[in-house]
Scaffold this motif. Structure first.
Motif, PDB file in Angstrom:
ATOM      1  N   GLU A  32      -4.630   5.282  -6.003  1.00  0.00           N
ATOM      2  CA  GLU A  32      -3.485   4.388  -6.114  1.00  0.00           C
ATOM      3  C   GLU A  32      -3.329   3.516  -4.875  1.00  0.00           C
ATOM      4  O   GLU A  32      -2.954   2.346  -4.971  1.00  0.00           O
ATOM      5  N   GLY A  33      -3.631   4.093  -3.700  1.00  0.00           N
ATOM      6  CA  GLY A  33      -3.556   3.301  -2.475  1.00  0.00           C
ATOM      7  C   GLY A  33      -4.564   2.168  -2.477  1.00  0.00           C
ATOM      8  O   GLY A  33      -4.241   1.025  -2.123  1.00  0.00           O
ATOM      9  N   LEU A  34      -5.790   2.469  -2.891  1.00  0.00           N
ATOM     10  CA  LEU A  34      -6.809   1.432  -2.979  1.00  0.00           C
ATOM     11  C   LEU A  34      -6.434   0.395  -4.033  1.00  0.00           C
ATOM     12  O   LEU A  34      -6.613  -0.815  -3.827  1.00  0.00           O
ATOM     13  N   GLY A  35      -5.922   0.881  -5.159  1.00  0.00           N
ATOM     14  CA  GLY A  35      -5.500  -0.047  -6.203  1.00  0.00           C
ATOM     15  C   GLY A  35      -4.420  -0.992  -5.725  1.00  0.00           C
ATOM     16  O   GLY A  35      -4.455  -2.203  -6.003  1.00  0.00           O
ATOM     17  N   ALA A  36      -3.447  -0.463  -4.986  1.00  0.00           N
ATOM     18  CA  ALA A  36      -2.367  -1.295  -4.461  1.00  0.00           C
ATOM     19  C   ALA A  36      -2.903  -2.311  -3.459  1.00  0.00           C
ATOM     20  O   ALA A  36      -2.486  -3.479  -3.442  1.00  0.00           O
ATOM     21  N   PHE A  37      -3.841  -1.875  -2.619  1.00  0.00           N
ATOM     22  CA  PHE A  37      -4.429  -2.769  -1.625  1.00  0.00           C
ATOM     23  C   PHE A  37      -5.167  -3.934  -2.294  1.00  0.00           C
ATOM     24  O   PHE A  37      -4.928  -5.107  -1.978  1.00  0.00           O
ATOM     25  N   LEU A  71     -13.236   8.699   9.631  1.00  0.00           N
ATOM     26  CA  LEU A  71     -13.275   8.497   8.186  1.00  0.00           C
ATOM     27  C   LEU A  71     -12.257   7.442   7.758  1.00  0.00           C
ATOM     28  O   LEU A  71     -12.537   6.585   6.922  1.00  0.00           O
ATOM     29  N   ALA A  72     -11.059   7.519   8.328  1.00  0.00           N
ATOM     30  CA  ALA A  72     -10.014   6.555   7.980  1.00  0.00           C
ATOM     31  C   ALA A  72     -10.410   5.144   8.411  1.00  0.00           C
ATOM     32  O   ALA A  72     -10.226   4.172   7.665  1.00  0.00           O
ATOM     33  N   GLU A  73     -10.958   5.008   9.609  1.00  0.00           N
ATOM     34  CA  GLU A  73     -11.406   3.700  10.098  1.00  0.00           C
ATOM     35  C   GLU A  73     -12.496   3.132   9.180  1.00  0.00           C
ATOM     36  O   GLU A  73     -12.490   1.948   8.842  1.00  0.00           O
ATOM     37  N   ALA A  74     -13.440   3.988   8.798  1.00  0.00           N
ATOM     38  CA  ALA A  74     -14.537   3.540   7.939  1.00  0.00           C
ATOM     39  C   ALA A  74     -14.018   3.089   6.577  1.00  0.00           C
ATOM     40  O   ALA A  74     -14.461   2.067   6.032  1.00  0.00           O
ATOM     41  N   LEU A  75     -13.077   3.837   6.030  1.00  0.00           N
ATOM     42  CA  LEU A  75     -12.547   3.508   4.712  1.00  0.00           C
ATOM     43  C   LEU A  75     -11.765   2.203   4.736  1.00  0.00           C
ATOM     44  O   LEU A  75     -11.924   1.346   3.856  1.00  0.00           O
ATOM     45  N   VAL A  76     -10.939   2.022   5.753  1.00  0.00           N
ATOM     46  CA  VAL A  76     -10.162   0.783   5.862  1.00  0.00           C
ATOM     47  C   VAL A  76     -11.091  -0.409   6.094  1.00  0.00           C
ATOM     48  O   VAL A  76     -10.914  -1.478   5.496  1.00  0.00           O
ATOM     49  N   GLY A  77     -12.099  -0.231   6.940  1.00  0.00           N
ATOM     50  CA  GLY A  77     -13.047  -1.314   7.176  1.00  0.00           C
ATOM     51  C   GLY A  77     -13.793  -1.704   5.912  1.00  0.00           C
ATOM     52  O   GLY A  77     -14.002  -2.893   5.635  1.00  0.00           O
ATOM     53  N   ALA A  78     -14.192  -0.699   5.133  1.00  0.00           N
ATOM     54  CA  ALA A  78     -14.882  -0.980   3.874  1.00  0.00           C
ATOM     55  C   ALA A  78     -13.954  -1.713   2.905  1.00  0.00           C
ATOM     56  O   ALA A  78     -14.378  -2.641   2.202  1.00  0.00           O
ATOM     57  N   VAL A  95       0.834  -1.205   0.000  1.00  0.00           N
ATOM     58  CA  VAL A  95       0.000   0.000   0.000  1.00  0.00           C
ATOM     59  C   VAL A  95       0.869   1.256   0.000  1.00  0.00           C
ATOM     60  O   VAL A  95       0.620   2.196  -0.762  1.00  0.00           O
ATOM     61  N   ARG A  96       1.878   1.280   0.844  1.00  0.00           N
ATOM     62  CA  ARG A  96       2.758   2.458   0.902  1.00  0.00           C
ATOM     63  C   ARG A  96       3.485   2.677  -0.423  1.00  0.00           C
ATOM     64  O   ARG A  96       3.587   3.810  -0.903  1.00  0.00           O
ATOM     65  N   ALA A  97       3.983   1.598  -0.995  1.00  0.00           N
ATOM     66  CA  ALA A  97       4.738   1.710  -2.241  1.00  0.00           C
ATOM     67  C   ALA A  97       3.850   2.090  -3.417  1.00  0.00           C
ATOM     68  O   ALA A  97       4.337   2.641  -4.418  1.00  0.00           O
ATOM     69  N   ALA A 145     -12.775  -3.410  -7.957  1.00  0.00           N
ATOM     70  CA  ALA A 145     -12.995  -3.254  -6.519  1.00  0.00           C
ATOM     71  C   ALA A 145     -12.542  -1.873  -6.052  1.00  0.00           C
ATOM     72  O   ALA A 145     -13.236  -1.212  -5.275  1.00  0.00           O
ATOM     73  N   ALA A 146     -11.384  -1.432  -6.539  1.00  0.00           N
ATOM     74  CA  ALA A 146     -10.877  -0.117  -6.155  1.00  0.00           C
ATOM     75  C   ALA A 146     -11.808   0.987  -6.652  1.00  0.00           C
ATOM     76  O   ALA A 146     -12.075   1.962  -5.934  1.00  0.00           O
ATOM     77  N   ALA A 147     -12.313   0.843  -7.865  1.00  0.00           N
ATOM     78  CA  ALA A 147     -13.220   1.853  -8.420  1.00  0.00           C
ATOM     79  C   ALA A 147     -14.529   1.896  -7.638  1.00  0.00           C
ATOM     80  O   ALA A 147     -15.097   2.971  -7.398  1.00  0.00           O
ATOM     81  N   THR A 148     -15.017   0.731  -7.222  1.00  0.00           N
ATOM     82  CA  THR A 148     -16.251   0.678  -6.438  1.00  0.00           C
ATOM     83  C   THR A 148     -16.096   1.459  -5.140  1.00  0.00           C
ATOM     84  O   THR A 148     -16.945   2.291  -4.786  1.00  0.00           O
TER      85      THR A 148
END
Length: 235
Positions: A92-97, A162-169, A76-78, A188-191
């Motif tokens: 990009e972070g979501l895409g990497a995840f 917000l960060a907790e909600a996003l990571v949980g989702a 994710v960081r990279a 998935a990232a686009a969703t």
């Protein structure tokens, strides 16, 4: 004639080979059902050698969790280029995840399903990983607010929420995507991006959603359970 000597494999390489086999076995069969015999056979080594390197099933499982957690955080960081606009960084972070979790479904199953259901110390390793990702996402949201030049000082609790909600989702969506044929990491990232950024974008533009005021009969602003809705702290 003397016995033929085989080339010795470096310990670090052999250990990774064992971890690869263990992650696959734990991810597909679960911690309780997985056996050291099965892991040793898949790794192409003897069971005593697995015990020599990793001492016990519990230690082996912990090593798998730690390795997979570190790999996910690093991916994710990279995957984020900090010179890009805030929405591109989040994308990009979501895409990497999602790319990492889709390419490593057994590792994600170990982290998301197995480690959390078998108590300490397994769950503690996942908690640490999750906290690192939440901190990273929190900073992305803070940077987005600064970039918007409208609300550079969002309330700390709101940003953390917000960060907790996003990571949980993201976690839930990754589990769903891996179990649903035909869903790509990009989809998935686009969703999640469409789900999250529409709201975040409005928030950065100074248009946060606020709960409705109570109706004259007192019901309009009531949450389930009878609790009154509070006004958003950003209004």
């Amino acid at each position: 004639m003397g016995a033929v000597k085989t080339k010795r494999m470096p310990r670090a390489v052999r250990e990774q080979q064992m971890l690869d086999a263990a992650v696959r076995t734990f991810g597909q069969r679960g911690y309780m059902a997985a056996s050291m015999d099965e892991i040793a056979e898949l790794a192409g080594v003897s069971k005593p050698l697995v015990y020599l390197y990793l001492t016990s099933k519990e230690h082996l499982f912990t090593a798998c969790i730690r390795r997979e957690a570190e790999a996910l955080v690093e991916a994710v960081r990279a995957g984020v280029r900090r010179e890009l606009p805030a929405d591109r960084q989040l994308w990009e972070g979501l895409g990497a995840f999602f790319t990492h979790t889709s390419r490593n479904p057994d590792g994600w199953a170990v982290l998301h399903l197995q480690a959390r259901t078998h108590g300490e110390p397994f769950a503690a390793v996942v908690t640490t990983m999750r906290e690192e990702i939440v901190v990273f996402v929190t900073q992305l949201i803070v940077d987005a607010a600064r970039e918007a030049h409208r609300d550079p000082h969002l309330p700390e609790r709101e940003v953390a929420g917000l960060a907790e909600a996003l990571v949980g989702a993201a976690e839930s969506l990754a589990a769903w995507a891996n179990a649903t044929p035909g869903i790509t990491a990009r989809q998935a990232a686009a969703t999640l991006m469409n789900f999250a950024w529409a709201g975040l974008g409005d928030l950065m533009d100074g248009r946060p959603w606020s709960p409705p005021e109570p109706d004259h009969d007192g019901t309009g602003g009531t949450l389930p359970g009878g609790t009154s809705a509070e006004t958003s702290p950003t209004t």
